[in-house]
Design a protein around this motif. Sequence first.
Motif, PDB file in Angstrom:
ATOM      1  N   GLY A 126       1.713 -11.476 -10.661  1.00  0.00           N
ATOM      2  CA  GLY A 126       2.732 -10.503 -11.007  1.00  0.00           C
ATOM      3  C   GLY A 126       2.977  -9.467  -9.953  1.00  0.00           C
ATOM      4  N   LEU A 127       2.346  -9.598  -8.787  1.00  0.00           N
ATOM      5  CA  LEU A 127       2.626  -8.657  -7.713  1.00  0.00           C
ATOM      6  C   LEU A 127       4.121  -8.649  -7.435  1.00  0.00           C
ATOM      7  CD1 LEU A 127      -0.257  -9.504  -5.245  1.00  0.00           C
ATOM      8  CD2 LEU A 127       0.070  -7.344  -6.411  1.00  0.00           C
ATOM      9  N   LEU A 128       4.681  -7.462  -7.302  1.00  0.00           N
ATOM     10  CA  LEU A 128       6.124  -7.342  -7.163  1.00  0.00           C
ATOM     11  C   LEU A 128       6.542  -7.612  -5.730  1.00  0.00           C
ATOM     12  CD1 LEU A 128       6.818  -4.282  -9.465  1.00  0.00           C
ATOM     13  CD2 LEU A 128       6.956  -6.703  -9.985  1.00  0.00           C
ATOM     14  N   ASN A 129       6.585  -8.895  -5.376  1.00  0.00           N
ATOM     15  CA  ASN A 129       6.971  -9.268  -4.023  1.00  0.00           C
ATOM     16  C   ASN A 129       8.465  -9.540  -3.908  1.00  0.00           C
ATOM     17  OD1 ASN A 129       4.331  -9.135  -3.069  1.00  0.00           O
ATOM     18  ND2 ASN A 129       3.892 -11.218  -3.720  1.00  0.00           N
ATOM     19  N   GLY A 130       9.209  -9.318  -5.007  1.00  0.00           N
ATOM     20  CA  GLY A 130      10.621  -9.618  -4.978  1.00  0.00           C
ATOM     21  C   GLY A 130      11.479  -8.520  -4.380  1.00  0.00           C
ATOM     22  N   ARG A 131      10.905  -7.392  -4.069  1.00  0.00           N
ATOM     23  CA  ARG A 131      11.707  -6.306  -3.522  1.00  0.00           C
ATOM     24  C   ARG A 131      12.129  -6.631  -2.097  1.00  0.00           C
ATOM     25  NH1 ARG A 131       8.267  -1.077  -3.697  1.00  0.00           N
ATOM     26  NH2 ARG A 131       7.982  -1.796  -5.825  1.00  0.00           N
ATOM     27  N   CYS A 135       7.349  -2.819   2.237  1.00  0.00           N
ATOM     28  CA  CYS A 135       6.373  -2.101   1.419  1.00  0.00           C
ATOM     29  C   CYS A 135       5.837  -0.902   2.199  1.00  0.00           C
ATOM     30  CB  CYS A 135       5.223  -3.027   1.036  1.00  0.00           C
ATOM     31  SG  CYS A 135       5.757  -4.464   0.078  1.00  0.00           S
ATOM     32  N   LYS A 136       5.571   0.185   1.478  1.00  0.00           N
ATOM     33  CA  LYS A 136       5.102   1.420   2.099  1.00  0.00           C
ATOM     34  C   LYS A 136       3.647   1.681   1.741  1.00  0.00           C
ATOM     35  CE  LYS A 136       7.994   3.910  -0.082  1.00  0.00           C
ATOM     36  NZ  LYS A 136       8.737   5.095  -0.593  1.00  0.00           N
ATOM     37  N   LEU A 137       2.959   2.381   2.620  1.00  0.00           N
ATOM     38  CA  LEU A 137       1.611   2.856   2.320  1.00  0.00           C
ATOM     39  C   LEU A 137       1.738   4.102   1.454  1.00  0.00           C
ATOM     40  CD1 LEU A 137      -1.446   2.859   2.682  1.00  0.00           C
ATOM     41  CD2 LEU A 137      -1.127   4.093   4.840  1.00  0.00           C
ATOM     42  N   ASN A 224       3.577  -6.495   6.090  1.00  0.00           N
ATOM     43  CA  ASN A 224       4.993  -6.671   5.755  1.00  0.00           C
ATOM     44  C   ASN A 224       5.558  -7.933   6.382  1.00  0.00           C
ATOM     45  OD1 ASN A 224       5.841  -4.610   3.973  1.00  0.00           O
ATOM     46  ND2 ASN A 224       5.787  -3.103   5.626  1.00  0.00           N
ATOM     47  N   ALA A 225       5.009  -8.330   7.527  1.00  0.00           N
ATOM     48  CA  ALA A 225       5.484  -9.536   8.200  1.00  0.00           C
ATOM     49  C   ALA A 225       4.916 -10.814   7.581  1.00  0.00           C
ATOM     50  CB  ALA A 225       5.121  -9.481   9.682  1.00  0.00           C
ATOM     51  N   SER A 226       3.959 -10.672   6.657  1.00  0.00           N
ATOM     52  CA  SER A 226       3.308 -11.839   6.039  1.00  0.00           C
ATOM     53  C   SER A 226       3.312 -11.672   4.521  1.00  0.00           C
ATOM     54  CB  SER A 226       1.874 -11.998   6.555  1.00  0.00           C
ATOM     55  OG  SER A 226       1.842 -12.070   7.963  1.00  0.00           O
ATOM     56  N   PRO A 227       4.447 -11.924   3.864  1.00  0.00           N
ATOM     57  CA  PRO A 227       4.549 -11.672   2.415  1.00  0.00           C
ATOM     58  C   PRO A 227       3.531 -12.425   1.570  1.00  0.00           C
ATOM     59  CG  PRO A 227       6.713 -12.077   3.388  1.00  0.00           C
ATOM     60  CD  PRO A 227       5.706 -12.420   4.435  1.00  0.00           C
ATOM     61  N   TYR A 246      -4.123  -3.240   1.385  1.00  0.00           N
ATOM     62  CA  TYR A 246      -3.874  -4.269   0.384  1.00  0.00           C
ATOM     63  C   TYR A 246      -2.649  -3.931  -0.456  1.00  0.00           C
ATOM     64  CZ  TYR A 246      -6.116  -1.020  -2.905  1.00  0.00           C
ATOM     65  OH  TYR A 246      -6.437   0.087  -3.661  1.00  0.00           O
ATOM     66  N   ARG A 247      -2.128  -4.961  -1.117  1.00  0.00           N
ATOM     67  CA  ARG A 247      -0.953  -4.797  -1.961  1.00  0.00           C
ATOM     68  C   ARG A 247      -1.354  -4.312  -3.356  1.00  0.00           C
ATOM     69  NH1 ARG A 247       3.181  -7.143   0.823  1.00  0.00           N
ATOM     70  NH2 ARG A 247       2.604  -8.843   2.242  1.00  0.00           N
ATOM     71  N   ARG A 248      -0.633  -3.323  -3.826  1.00  0.00           N
ATOM     72  CA  ARG A 248      -0.797  -2.837  -5.181  1.00  0.00           C
ATOM     73  C   ARG A 248       0.059  -3.681  -6.137  1.00  0.00           C
ATOM     74  NH1 ARG A 248      -1.155   2.962  -5.922  1.00  0.00           N
ATOM     75  NH2 ARG A 248       0.874   2.836  -6.950  1.00  0.00           N
ATOM     76  N   TYR A 249      -0.187  -3.512  -7.439  1.00  0.00           N
ATOM     77  CA  TYR A 249       0.616  -4.235  -8.411  1.00  0.00           C
ATOM     78  C   TYR A 249       2.082  -3.829  -8.356  1.00  0.00           C
ATOM     79  CZ  TYR A 249      -2.794  -6.927 -11.054  1.00  0.00           C
ATOM     80  OH  TYR A 249      -3.709  -7.864 -11.438  1.00  0.00           O
ATOM     81  N   ASP A 250       2.371  -2.582  -7.955  1.00  0.00           N
ATOM     82  CA  ASP A 250       3.767  -2.153  -7.920  1.00  0.00           C
ATOM     83  C   ASP A 250       4.479  -2.612  -6.651  1.00  0.00           C
ATOM     84  OD1 ASP A 250       2.749  -0.496  -5.964  1.00  0.00           O
ATOM     85  OD2 ASP A 250       3.054   1.363  -7.074  1.00  0.00           O
TER      86      ASP A 250
END
Length: 260
Positions: A126-131, A135-137, A224-227, A246-250
């Motif tokens: 469910g990680l929101l990779n559709g945006r 992604c920002k820190l 960001n270059a490696s979704p 790391y990627r957050r859930y949002d």
Amino acid sequence: MSNRSSAAVAVRGAVTRDEAEHVRDAVGPEISAVGHPVEQARVRLTRYGGRDLPMFVVAQVNVVVADRMVRSQLSAPSAAEAIDGAAAGLRWRLHRLGRRLAAERSGDIGLGPAGWRPVLLPSPVGLLNGRTRPCKLVRSKSCRLAVQDVDAAAFTMELRDYPFHLFSDDATGAESVLYRGGPTGYRLLRTVAGPELSGTAVPLTVHTWPAPVLLPAQAVESLNASPARSFVFFTDPAIGRGRVLYRRYDGDLALLSPAW
């Protein structure tokens, strides 16, 4: 010994009374069945998504049993699915901990290769990779790293349902990351170059080259270059320590660093 107290539920977002009751029905029996005192029990439901992104719910259960923190989390389109999945993960991890505590009492805490499974339960999705925007820190946090060998690190990672575990290698003192992946099911990354390890119970693939040297801004660009990647482990030259972005859930990013 059983624990009859129900878990306290900390709610984020719009969670209904029925969903909160479902938490108690699903998680409460797992806690009650533990054969050791449960010192803490918390359940958190968090909703993500909206606008042009899909909605989903993350259920996270945290308990402390015999001074060990056990965590289970899962995301799903509905709160009920997320809660049920997290409860199932909690059941498995509490059983695993119970076996370990029984082994400690008998003086035999060794765990052979057959005791490890590369993927115990489905990893959170469910990680929101559709945006469309990069992604920002948005968060930085630090923690005091456990000094462990790889087997102990793997046990910690599995009990806490971590996608990766940042720890200090007890042999070299180097920051290291253990995560699921590779032909054996587990991979080890280190800030220093080193040989393959022998004598570990956990089936392991070791990166013999050191983690890349990056500044945090460069790590953000790399991720960001490696979704498809969920994190990047690197040595920050400004502090000379290993850090994990790391990627957050949002969908945004967080930076985990060793505490001084």
